[in-house]
Design a protein around this motif. Structure first.
Motif, mmCIF file in Angstrom:
data_model
loop_
_atom_site.group_PDB
_atom_site.id
_atom_site.type_symbol
_atom_site.label_atom_id
_atom_site.label_comp_id
_atom_site.label_asym_id
_atom_site.label_seq_id
_atom_site.Cartn_x
_atom_site.Cartn_y
_atom_site.Cartn_z
ATOM 1 N N PRO A 203 -4.746 -3.417 -9.672
ATOM 2 C CA PRO A 203 -5.419 -3.329 -8.390
ATOM 3 C C PRO A 203 -7.025 -3.480 -8.781
ATOM 4 O O PRO A 203 -7.191 -2.281 -10.538
ATOM 5 C CB PRO A 203 -4.907 -2.717 -7.822
ATOM 6 C CG PRO A 203 -3.458 -2.987 -8.023
ATOM 7 C CD PRO A 203 -3.695 -3.302 -9.511
ATOM 8 N N SER A 204 -7.867 -4.096 -8.489
ATOM 9 C CA SER A 204 -9.452 -3.079 -8.920
ATOM 10 C C SER A 204 -10.253 -3.866 -7.958
ATOM 11 O O SER A 204 -9.945 -4.860 -6.715
ATOM 12 C CB SER A 204 -10.137 -4.529 -9.978
ATOM 13 O OG SER A 204 -11.338 -4.362 -10.665
ATOM 14 N N GLY B 221 -4.596 2.861 3.371
ATOM 15 C CA GLY B 221 -4.050 1.590 3.689
ATOM 16 C C GLY B 221 -4.339 0.523 2.927
ATOM 17 O O GLY B 221 -4.128 0.301 1.599
ATOM 18 N N PHE B 222 -4.563 -0.818 3.431
ATOM 19 C CA PHE B 222 -4.468 -2.056 2.439
ATOM 20 C C PHE B 222 -5.389 -2.959 2.313
ATOM 21 O O PHE B 222 -6.194 -2.755 3.672
ATOM 22 C CB PHE B 222 -3.199 -2.152 2.845
ATOM 23 C CG PHE B 222 -2.615 -3.668 2.673
ATOM 24 C CD1 PHE B 222 -2.254 -4.020 1.154
ATOM 25 C CD2 PHE B 222 -3.543 -5.459 3.245
ATOM 26 C CE1 PHE B 222 -2.459 -5.570 0.391
ATOM 27 C CE2 PHE B 222 -3.210 -6.175 2.660
ATOM 28 C CZ PHE B 222 -2.543 -6.824 1.138
ATOM 29 N N ILE B 223 -5.902 -2.917 0.985
ATOM 30 C CA ILE B 223 -6.892 -4.168 0.938
ATOM 31 C C ILE B 223 -7.096 -5.651 0.633
ATOM 32 O O ILE B 223 -6.581 -5.361 -0.277
ATOM 33 C CB ILE B 223 -7.714 -3.324 -0.035
ATOM 34 C CG1 ILE B 223 -8.034 -1.686 0.300
ATOM 35 C CG2 ILE B 223 -9.350 -3.924 -0.167
ATOM 36 C CD1 ILE B 223 -7.978 -1.064 -1.481
ATOM 37 N N PRO B 224 -7.264 -5.912 1.432
ATOM 38 C CA PRO B 224 -8.176 -7.346 1.144
ATOM 39 C C PRO B 224 -9.481 -6.640 1.062
ATOM 40 O O PRO B 224 -10.081 -6.110 -0.159
ATOM 41 C CB PRO B 224 -8.041 -8.419 2.221
ATOM 42 C CG PRO B 224 -7.104 -8.351 2.952
ATOM 43 C CD PRO B 224 -6.848 -6.525 3.359
ATOM 44 N N ASP B 225 -10.636 -6.827 2.266
ATOM 45 C CA ASP B 225 -11.300 -6.125 1.844
ATOM 46 C C ASP B 225 -11.691 -5.191 2.935
ATOM 47 O O ASP B 225 -11.133 -6.082 4.710
ATOM 48 C CB ASP B 225 -12.505 -7.367 2.236
ATOM 49 C CG ASP B 225 -12.238 -8.352 1.111
ATOM 50 O OD1 ASP B 225 -12.670 -7.696 -0.217
ATOM 51 O OD2 ASP B 225 -13.097 -9.105 1.705
ATOM 52 N N VAL C 165 -4.942 -9.848 -7.047
ATOM 53 C CA VAL C 165 -4.228 -9.191 -6.191
ATOM 54 C C VAL C 165 -4.217 -7.847 -4.720
ATOM 55 O O VAL C 165 -5.024 -7.331 -5.437
ATOM 56 C CB VAL C 165 -2.918 -8.503 -6.996
ATOM 57 C CG1 VAL C 165 -3.486 -7.272 -7.545
ATOM 58 C CG2 VAL C 165 -1.173 -8.371 -6.257
ATOM 59 N N PRO C 166 -3.662 -7.942 -3.801
ATOM 60 C CA PRO C 166 -4.263 -7.031 -2.534
ATOM 61 C C PRO C 166 -3.090 -5.792 -3.464
ATOM 62 O O PRO C 166 -3.065 -6.021 -3.996
ATOM 63 C CB PRO C 166 -3.671 -7.764 -1.618
ATOM 64 C CG PRO C 166 -2.430 -8.980 -1.945
ATOM 65 C CD PRO C 166 -2.780 -8.973 -2.987
ATOM 66 N N CYS C 167 -3.901 -4.799 -2.615
ATOM 67 C CA CYS C 167 -4.044 -3.743 -3.372
ATOM 68 C C CYS C 167 -4.029 -1.968 -1.808
ATOM 69 O O CYS C 167 -4.339 -2.790 -1.099
ATOM 70 C CB CYS C 167 -4.740 -3.635 -4.391
ATOM 71 S SG CYS C 167 -6.620 -3.179 -3.903
ATOM 72 N N GLN C 168 -3.205 -1.178 -1.986
ATOM 73 C CA GLN C 168 -3.273 -0.147 -0.821
ATOM 74 C C GLN C 168 -3.890 0.943 -2.293
ATOM 75 O O GLN C 168 -4.236 1.264 -3.024
ATOM 76 C CB GLN C 168 -1.596 0.012 -1.006
ATOM 77 C CG GLN C 168 -1.125 1.143 -0.477
ATOM 78 C CD GLN C 168 0.256 1.544 0.069
ATOM 79 O OE1 GLN C 168 0.898 0.620 -0.781
ATOM 80 N NE2 GLN C 168 0.570 1.603 1.051
ATOM 81 N N PHE C 169 -4.675 1.828 -1.292
ATOM 82 C CA PHE C 169 -5.511 2.894 -1.320
ATOM 83 C C PHE C 169 -5.402 3.936 -0.786
ATOM 84 O O PHE C 169 -4.709 3.958 0.558
ATOM 85 C CB PHE C 169 -7.278 2.203 -1.120
ATOM 86 C CG PHE C 169 -6.800 2.542 0.323
ATOM 87 C CD1 PHE C 169 -8.140 4.209 0.695
ATOM 88 C CD2 PHE C 169 -7.731 1.856 0.914
ATOM 89 C CE1 PHE C 169 -8.122 3.983 2.625
ATOM 90 C CE2 PHE C 169 -7.732 1.444 2.544
ATOM 91 C CZ PHE C 169 -8.157 2.463 2.816
ATOM 92 N N GLU C 170 -5.442 5.257 -0.932
ATOM 93 C CA GLU C 170 -5.152 6.374 -0.573
ATOM 94 C C GLU C 170 -6.307 7.558 -0.638
ATOM 95 O O GLU C 170 -6.674 7.591 -2.150
ATOM 96 C CB GLU C 170 -3.987 6.620 -0.317
ATOM 97 C CG GLU C 170 -3.295 8.143 0.087
ATOM 98 C CD GLU C 170 -1.678 8.445 -0.017
ATOM 99 O OE1 GLU C 170 -1.728 9.763 0.840
ATOM 100 O OE2 GLU C 170 -1.814 8.187 -1.220
ATOM 101 N N PHE C 171 -6.529 8.118 -0.387
ATOM 102 C CA PHE C 171 -7.877 9.856 0.176
ATOM 103 C C PHE C 171 -6.715 10.504 -0.676
ATOM 104 O O PHE C 171 -5.425 10.380 -0.045
ATOM 105 C CB PHE C 171 -8.689 10.193 0.444
ATOM 106 C CG PHE C 171 -9.950 8.988 0.651
ATOM 107 C CD1 PHE C 171 -10.447 8.986 0.182
ATOM 108 C CD2 PHE C 171 -9.525 8.308 1.957
ATOM 109 C CE1 PHE C 171 -12.400 8.089 -0.220
ATOM 110 C CE2 PHE C 171 -11.458 7.034 1.634
ATOM 111 C CZ PHE C 171 -12.170 7.464 1.126
#
Length: 729
Positions: free
Chosen positions: A406-407, A465-469, A438-444
């Motif tokens: 992911p990036s 959450g989940f990022i495409p955009d 690839v789709p990716c997941q982010f979290e603070f």
């Protein structure tokens, strides 16, 4: 109403995680067909987490390391759900009834058993269940049992029902029944409440809600009671927005963010929304009703107009209204209001819904019931359930995970919130763009040795959450009351660093800074008494120097300046305004003001001394309560709190405690008590009494340094009552 539910493979692995947890059981109460209703603690557990057997692949995905894959699968399934969906109908009965504080005096069968076939589920909402002061102040009422029993006895006779959940906030109650054969498919039942009364806390207005999973559809049912009076449609709009933003359900997985109302597949909203018919006089309204010209009458309905303007209930639907207004009748009859106020009839009681695959079967009022000055309303809606498979999607994601890391790129990494004011909401947008393959997941994530990912005045929405955009909002919280003077004087700054973590990727650091404008809100009483000019006319440097020469002696600030004011000028302005304009105002200190007006009042107090304050009397009254609530040290300082409790039953001892307060605190206490006694002299007009004022003000003037229990709350009210009764005659 009845609704199409979703029974999907897609969600089976989600539900399986819940059912594998030994601590999770969805609460259900036993059917009440024979011996009445027992206490909540004694009711049986009939509804449990669903336990459908998933495929082997789904079982693998329940493991913690596959959290990202769960998200990817959900997204892919949502894109392609039409290709593997089948539908099954279920029916919901939705009912709402404002009972005007009455006990049940007649059978509810004409309302609750009005359909030929028994519905699969009942969601029955009440408002104004109990109008007594005991219910309002202590949230305890015997009428919960009375009305629940009346409902259980009036359910459709051709089916057996289990009572799943009851939730109540003062007089707003929601009861959820389900056919016994469906009970095993109900899971993840949660209930929450939110008050929108004065200061956003009092429960005389607000909402209760129940959320649950039926098969794999997430459903939320909301029962609300909005602000009254024909001209207060903006206040009703504000109530709706407050409920949507503040009512949140915890999730089984504590690492997941709370669920808001709109995060459900289906939202069913019932209640006394209190929107009225405007721009028509009462005679014209009654003429249209007698001609059954409800279509024309509906064009004057405030709720329809506000929905058309997209001010409230965006995306919700309501059925055609072909029944006469449900408010206001003379109790015990079908006659329109004959009181002195002669209120204009209105469709106060409404049922709306939001979600796919929902069809309304009927929308009616029930004139046969005459207990209240409202008529109950019912709706039947049909909805559907679905099932899915997803092995192909999992195989594709396996390949993607092995090929890509992911990036993301960020729109910016530094945020500056300029000129933040007390209780002000400020938001800026952080856009995240997926520049990987690839789709990716982010979290603070939390920084070392810190309990949460950000300071208490900040929030990120969503924080996970989940990022495409996506667009992510960083907000200075609107409801965060600054209760220490450090921000006012620049000793603390608005600054934080957020750590944005990508699942299987790197971390990004986001800087948040800002400046806080000094405010009388959150500033100690004794310091305000030293300031003869508006606080924002003073630079933070001047305020810092001023604070540096302060000496604390027995709780009193001593300055090398002229004699301090007896009470803060800001407090005097608000009380003087209310004394001159609101001494006979109906429901003063009980009806909330408008948020926009509260901001204008705050700005006036902080920047100048106008001849009169802006906004309605209710807004000024709430501004006064917020001022008292925001004080870092309450009017009765914390170290006197225990003495107040111990002397609460003796009037002379109570007066002795107050005489020991620092002079400026003593002045404020006596000034407020004298003002409230003047209000009580006009109780015939403003509808206040000693109990109401003691309850509202005791909690602000005698705040506990720790969490206050019920017995302490009673004692603080008893303490303050001595000063309200004193000389009130």
């Amino acid at each position: 109403m009845s609704s199409a539910m979703r029974d999907s493979e897609k969600g089976s692995f989600e539900r399986e995680k819940g059912s594998n947890s030994a601590t999770h059981k969805s609460r259900v109460y036993s059917n009440l067909e024979s011996s009445g209703i027992s206490s909540r603690e004694d009711r049986d557990d009939l509804v449990r987490s669903s336990s459908h057997t998933p495929s082997n692949k789904a079982q693998i995905l329940t493991m913690p390391q596959f959290g990202l894959r769960d998200t990817l699968i959900r997204c892919e399934l949502l894109k392609n759900e039409e290709s593997y969906t089948y539908l099954e109908n279920f029916s919901f009965f939705l009912g709402t009834y404002n009972v005007n504080g009455q006990s049940p005096k007649e059978s509810l069968r004409p309302w609750l058993s009005c359909t030929l076939n028994p519905p699969d589920m009942y969601c029955v909402g009440f408002q104004e269940l109990d109008l007594s002061k005991e219910a309002f102040f202590f949230n305890d009422t015997p009428k919960e049992l009375e009305w629940t029993k009346a409902v259980s006895e009036a359910l459709h006779a051709d089916a057996k029902y289990a009572l799943v959940k009851i939730v109540r906030l003062v007089g707003i109650m929601l009861i959820f029944f389900v056919k016994k054969e469906h009970a095993e498919f109900i899971s993840e039942v949660e209930a929450e409440t939110v008050g929108t009364g004065i200061m956003g806390r009092m429960g005389n207005k607000g909402a209760v809600a129940i959320r649950f999973c039926f098969h794999n559809s997430d459903i939320c049912v909301v029962n609300s009671h909005f602000a009254a009076h024909i001209e207060e449609y903006e206040r009703r709009n504000q109530d709706y927005k407050d409920i949507c933003s503040r009512l949140q359900f915890r999730q089984l997985d504590p690492t997941q963010p709370p669920l808001t109302i709109m995060k459900h597949n289906v939202v069913l909203w019932i209640g006394d929304l209190n929107y009225r018919i405007s721009d028509l006089d009462v005679d014209n309204v009654k003429e249209l009703i007698s001609n059954k010209d409800f279509e024309t009458l509906h064009t004057y309905d405030q709720l329809k107009r506000q929905i058309d303007k997209e001010a409230v209930f965006d995306g919700f639907l309501e059925g055609d209204i072909d029944f006469q207004p449900t408010y206001k009748y003379d109790t015990g009859s079908d006659n329109w209001d004959t009181s002195e106020k002669c209120r204009v009839p209105a469709w106060c009681d409404r049922i709306l819904w939001k979600g796919k695959n929902i069809e309304q079967k009927h929308y009616h009022s029930h004139m046969a019931l005459k207990t209240s000055d409202h008529k109950p309303v019912s709706s039947i809606i049909n909805g559907e359930a679905y099932k899915k498979t997803f092995e192909d999607i999992v195989r594709n994601i396996d390949k993607m995970e092995n090929e890509c890391i992911p990036s993301v790129s960020l729109s910016q990494r530094e945020f500056d919130f300029k000129d933040v004011k007390f209780m002000q909401h400020k938001a800026q947008t952080l856009s995240l763009f997926n520049d990987g393959q690839v789709p990716c997941q982010f979290e603070f994530i939390q920084k070392p040795n810190e309990p949460t990912y950000c300071k208490p005045w900040l929030t990120a929405n969503p924080y996970k959450g989940f990022i495409p955009d996506l667009k992510l909002f960083l907000c200075i919280k609107q409801y965060y009351y600054i209760k220490t003077p450090e921000l006012n004087f620049g000793k603390q700054m608005i600054e934080d660093i957020l750590v944005l973590h990508l699942e299987r990727g790197k971390d990004y650091f986001i800087s948040v800074t800002g400046n806080y404008l000094p405010s009388c809100y959150g500033t100690p009483i004794n310091l305000l008494c030293q300031l003869r000019e508006p606080i924002q006319d003073m630079t933070q440097e001047t305020l810092r120097k001023l604070v540096s020469v302060l000496m604390w002696r027995a709780g009193t600030i001593v300055l090398n300046t002229e004699k301090p004011l007896d009470i803060p000028k800001e407090l005097w302005m608000m009380v003087d305004h209310l004394f001159r304009n609101a001494i006979k105002q109906e429901d003063i200190f009980q009806q909330p003001g408008l948020r926009s007006e509260l901001a204008e009042i705050r700005d006036c107090l902080d920047t100048g001394m106008p001849d009169s304050l802006p906004g309605s009397n209710h807004s000024v009254a709430e501004a006064l309560l917020l001022f008292l609530d925001s004080l870092p040290e309450p009017v009765v300082p914390y170290h006197f709190y225990q003495q107040c409790l111990e002397s609460c039953s003796n009037a002379s001892q109570c007066e002795k405690v107050i005489s020991m307060l620092p002079q400026c605190h003593q002045n404020v206490f006596n000034y407020l008590a004298a003002f409230l006694r003047e209000l009580l002299k006009n109780s015939a007009s403003n509808r206040l009494d000693v109990n109401i004022l003691a309850t509202i003000f005791a909690s602000l003037l005698l705040r506990s340094p720790m969490k206050q229990d019920f017995a302490e709350k009673r004692k603080t009210q008893e303490f303050f009552q001595h000063f309200l009764i004193q000389g009130s005659s």
